[in-house]
Design a protein around this motif. Structure first.
Motif, PDB file in Angstrom:
ATOM      1  N   THR A 136       0.854  -1.174   0.000  1.00  0.00           N
ATOM      2  CA  THR A 136       0.000   0.000   0.000  1.00  0.00           C
ATOM      3  C   THR A 136       0.897   1.233   0.000  1.00  0.00           C
ATOM      4  O   THR A 136       2.059   1.163   0.371  1.00  0.00           O
ATOM      5  CB  THR A 136      -0.957  -0.009   1.206  1.00  0.00           C
ATOM      6  OG1 THR A 136      -1.859   1.082   1.085  1.00  0.00           O
ATOM      7  CG2 THR A 136      -0.232   0.079   2.507  1.00  0.00           C
ATOM      8  N   GLY A 137       0.372   2.330  -0.394  1.00  0.00           N
ATOM      9  CA  GLY A 137       1.163   3.555  -0.422  1.00  0.00           C
ATOM     10  C   GLY A 137       0.361   4.691   0.184  1.00  0.00           C
ATOM     11  O   GLY A 137      -0.857   4.677   0.176  1.00  0.00           O
ATOM     12  N   GLY A 138       1.068   5.609   0.719  1.00  0.00           N
ATOM     13  CA  GLY A 138       0.400   6.763   1.296  1.00  0.00           C
ATOM     14  C   GLY A 138       1.431   7.788   1.717  1.00  0.00           C
ATOM     15  O   GLY A 138       2.620   7.493   1.808  1.00  0.00           O
ATOM     16  N   ARG A 139       0.964   8.953   1.974  1.00  0.00           N
ATOM     17  CA  ARG A 139       1.856  10.015   2.425  1.00  0.00           C
ATOM     18  C   ARG A 139       1.643  10.201   3.911  1.00  0.00           C
ATOM     19  O   ARG A 139       0.524  10.288   4.381  1.00  0.00           O
ATOM     20  CB  ARG A 139       1.566  11.296   1.653  1.00  0.00           C
ATOM     21  CG  ARG A 139       1.804  11.116   0.151  1.00  0.00           C
ATOM     22  CD  ARG A 139       1.675  12.403  -0.623  1.00  0.00           C
ATOM     23  NE  ARG A 139       2.626  13.420  -0.256  1.00  0.00           N
ATOM     24  CZ  ARG A 139       3.905  13.459  -0.637  1.00  0.00           C
ATOM     25  NH1 ARG A 139       4.393  12.487  -1.373  1.00  0.00           N
ATOM     26  NH2 ARG A 139       4.679  14.447  -0.279  1.00  0.00           N
ATOM     27  N   LEU A 140       2.750  10.234   4.646  1.00  0.00           N
ATOM     28  CA  LEU A 140       2.704  10.367   6.092  1.00  0.00           C
ATOM     29  C   LEU A 140       3.447  11.618   6.514  1.00  0.00           C
ATOM     30  O   LEU A 140       4.439  11.993   5.898  1.00  0.00           O
ATOM     31  CB  LEU A 140       3.347   9.150   6.763  1.00  0.00           C
ATOM     32  CG  LEU A 140       2.754   7.798   6.391  1.00  0.00           C
ATOM     33  CD1 LEU A 140       3.622   6.683   6.941  1.00  0.00           C
ATOM     34  CD2 LEU A 140       1.345   7.691   6.927  1.00  0.00           C
ATOM     35  N   TYR A 141       2.976  12.232   7.576  1.00  0.00           N
ATOM     36  CA  TYR A 141       3.680  13.378   8.127  1.00  0.00           C
ATOM     37  C   TYR A 141       4.956  12.876   8.789  1.00  0.00           C
ATOM     38  O   TYR A 141       4.912  12.015   9.672  1.00  0.00           O
ATOM     39  CB  TYR A 141       2.811  14.121   9.138  1.00  0.00           C
ATOM     40  CG  TYR A 141       1.610  14.771   8.505  1.00  0.00           C
ATOM     41  CD1 TYR A 141       1.733  16.001   7.862  1.00  0.00           C
ATOM     42  CD2 TYR A 141       0.371  14.156   8.536  1.00  0.00           C
ATOM     43  CE1 TYR A 141       0.629  16.598   7.278  1.00  0.00           C
ATOM     44  CE2 TYR A 141      -0.735  14.746   7.954  1.00  0.00           C
ATOM     45  CZ  TYR A 141      -0.602  15.964   7.322  1.00  0.00           C
ATOM     46  OH  TYR A 141      -1.683  16.557   6.734  1.00  0.00           O
ATOM     47  N   LEU A 177       3.052   0.683  11.113  1.00  0.00           N
ATOM     48  CA  LEU A 177       1.717   0.781  10.532  1.00  0.00           C
ATOM     49  C   LEU A 177       0.874  -0.439  10.892  1.00  0.00           C
ATOM     50  O   LEU A 177      -0.332  -0.317  11.136  1.00  0.00           O
ATOM     51  CB  LEU A 177       1.797   0.969   9.022  1.00  0.00           C
ATOM     52  CG  LEU A 177       2.382   2.309   8.577  1.00  0.00           C
ATOM     53  CD1 LEU A 177       2.537   2.355   7.069  1.00  0.00           C
ATOM     54  CD2 LEU A 177       1.535   3.466   9.068  1.00  0.00           C
TER      55      LEU A 177
END
Length: 95
Positions: free
Chosen positions: A36-41, A61
């Motif tokens: 999965t992919g995503g943008r994290l702070y 995660l």
């Protein structure tokens, strides 16, 4: 992390290990993992790693999602009972 990964990866922190153990007991970690992919702070990610002691992003995660999935709703259930416990239940004298 795959369903077959040993829980030892999380044993450094008993609280983390218990969440992972409960997720595994509920069958939530038995299926194949999925990329999965995503943008994290960045600051949030680093602070969560520091606080949890988990160094890997995938493991972090997994823990975070497991914590949400197995979260105990005791507080909500307790508040929902307000006014439903008979007087004297906790005093032992029935008064």
């Amino acid at each position: 992390m795959t369903g077959g990964q040993d829980i030892q990866a999380f044993e450094h922190n008993p609280r983390v290990a218990e969440v992972i153990r409960e997720a595994r007991n509920r069958g939530l970690l038995d299926t194949r993992s999925k990329p999965t992919g995503g943008r994290l702070y960045e600051a949030l990610l680093e602070e969560a790693k520091r606080v949890s002691g988990i160094t890997g992003t995938t493991e972090l995660l997994t823990y975070a999602l497991a914590k949400v999935a197995v979260e105990d709703d005791f507080g909500q259930k307790l508040l929902a009972r307000k006014g439903k416990v008979p007087r004297g239940t906790f005093s032992g004298d029935g008064a």
